[in-house]
Motif scaffolding. Structure first.
Motif, mmCIF file in Angstrom:
data_model
loop_
_atom_site.group_PDB
_atom_site.id
_atom_site.type_symbol
_atom_site.label_atom_id
_atom_site.label_comp_id
_atom_site.label_asym_id
_atom_site.label_seq_id
_atom_site.Cartn_x
_atom_site.Cartn_y
_atom_site.Cartn_z
ATOM 1 N N MET A 97 -17.908 -10.450 7.512
ATOM 2 C CA MET A 97 -17.223 -10.278 6.223
ATOM 3 C C MET A 97 -15.754 -10.649 6.381
ATOM 4 O O MET A 97 -15.081 -10.168 7.294
ATOM 5 C CB MET A 97 -17.306 -8.823 5.744
ATOM 6 N N LEU A 98 -15.276 -11.503 5.495
ATOM 7 C CA LEU A 98 -13.866 -11.883 5.476
ATOM 8 C C LEU A 98 -13.251 -11.447 4.156
ATOM 9 O O LEU A 98 -13.792 -11.730 3.089
ATOM 10 C CB LEU A 98 -13.711 -13.398 5.632
ATOM 11 N N GLY A 99 -12.125 -10.771 4.236
ATOM 12 C CA GLY A 99 -11.409 -10.376 3.032
ATOM 13 C C GLY A 99 -10.217 -11.284 2.813
ATOM 14 O O GLY A 99 -9.480 -11.594 3.757
ATOM 15 N N VAL A 100 -10.031 -11.747 1.588
ATOM 16 C CA VAL A 100 -8.912 -12.631 1.256
ATOM 17 C C VAL A 100 -7.964 -11.883 0.324
ATOM 18 O O VAL A 100 -8.356 -11.477 -0.779
ATOM 19 C CB VAL A 100 -9.397 -13.929 0.581
ATOM 20 N N ALA A 101 -6.735 -11.686 0.773
ATOM 21 C CA ALA A 101 -5.738 -10.987 -0.036
ATOM 22 C C ALA A 101 -5.151 -11.931 -1.082
ATOM 23 O O ALA A 101 -5.339 -13.148 -1.019
ATOM 24 C CB ALA A 101 -4.634 -10.438 0.863
ATOM 25 N N ASP A 102 -4.426 -11.367 -2.038
ATOM 26 C CA ASP A 102 -3.826 -12.178 -3.097
ATOM 27 C C ASP A 102 -2.851 -13.212 -2.550
ATOM 28 O O ASP A 102 -2.643 -14.265 -3.156
ATOM 29 C CB ASP A 102 -3.109 -11.275 -4.108
ATOM 30 N N ASN A 103 -2.240 -12.915 -1.397
ATOM 31 C CA ASN A 103 -1.287 -13.864 -0.801
ATOM 32 C C ASN A 103 -1.969 -14.903 0.086
ATOM 33 O O ASN A 103 -1.302 -15.709 0.731
ATOM 34 C CB ASN A 103 -0.220 -13.115 0.001
ATOM 35 N N GLY A 104 -3.316 -14.871 0.124
ATOM 36 C CA GLY A 104 -4.062 -15.855 0.906
ATOM 37 C C GLY A 104 -4.353 -15.436 2.331
ATOM 38 O O GLY A 104 -5.026 -16.162 3.067
ATOM 39 N N GLU A 105 -3.875 -14.274 2.733
ATOM 40 C CA GLU A 105 -4.133 -13.806 4.098
ATOM 41 C C GLU A 105 -5.602 -13.417 4.245
ATOM 42 O O GLU A 105 -6.163 -12.721 3.396
ATOM 43 C CB GLU A 105 -3.248 -12.610 4.421
ATOM 44 N N VAL A 106 -6.217 -13.871 5.339
ATOM 45 C CA VAL A 106 -7.634 -13.605 5.584
ATOM 46 C C VAL A 106 -7.766 -12.594 6.718
ATOM 47 O O VAL A 106 -7.137 -12.743 7.771
ATOM 48 C CB VAL A 106 -8.385 -14.899 5.951
#
Length: 215
Positions: A97-106
């Motif tokens: 599972m990869l989470g992508v934050a609003d700033n594009g950080e994975v």
């Protein structure tokens, strides 16, 4: 749009050592390592973690060595990524599972299990061939309802570009596109016409395709 997740996830996988291309064989991202033997990674994108994303990953598990799912994480911490049951399900299935934050950080929420058992080697081989034949990365992962730039379409456009100046013999076209004979005879898109034996020209649809795809 799911396409907004493509570049951050692609960059993440490239930094892990994979050559990544989008929209291959129905998969949002396909990555291939340079190791011997090669490792084939598939990642599916959604705007949020849900059951459909898990089901897509289950389908991809038959062809990939690693399967990842990626989605935007909830700023308020209310998404499925915060649900232990969802994370445990991914672990049991071997999915990362990869989470992508609003700033594009994975960020890695759950690591992928390597290697996964492959039950569909023929489909895996098709993915590998398309990945290898496709020049560059012309399709953004997560795209829907738009024609995709596949390896076949790239070669057909190569034939069209050579024929833009007028009809030519197949052997002359083959110098630029080795599989020209098969593409011209198949004429999947209706771009080519046989002028005489062994000689092909470009139809109006072919000229239109060149203008559309080479903008």
């Amino acid at each position: 749009m799911e396409t907004s997740l493509y570049l951050p996830v692609k960059t993440f996988l490239e930094e892990a050592g994979y050559t990544v291309k989008g929209e291959i064989g129905g998969c949002d991202l396909v990555g291939v390592s340079e190791a011997d033997p090669s490792v084939l990674v598939v990642c599916e994108l959604k705007l949020s973690f849900n059951l459909e994303l898990i089901l897509q990953a289950v389908d991809r598990a038959s062809v990939a060595d690693e399967v990842w799912i990626a989605a935007r994480v909830s700023a308020k911490g209310r998404g499925r990524e915060s649900d232990r049951r969802y994370r445990d399900l991914c672990r049991r299935l071997g999915f990362g599972m990869l989470g992508v934050a609003d700033n594009g950080e994975v960020s890695v929420i759950v690591g992928s299990v390597v290697p996964m058992p492959r039950t569909n080697p023929k489909r895996r081989s098709r993915l590998m061939r398309e990945h290898q034949k496709r020049k560059g990365d012309p399709a953004i992962g997560g795209s829907t309802r738009t024609p995709l730039m596949t390896a076949y379409r790239q070669q057909a456009l190569g034939c069209a570009a050579v024929l833009a100046g007028g009809p030519l013999k197949v052997r002359e076209i083959r110098a630029s596109v080795p599989e020209a004979a098969k593409i011209l005879q198949g004429n999947v898109y209706g771009w080519f016409e046989r002028v005489e034996r062994g000689v092909y020209g470009l139809t109006p649809a072919g000229h239109e395709a060149l203008e559309r795809w080479q903008r």
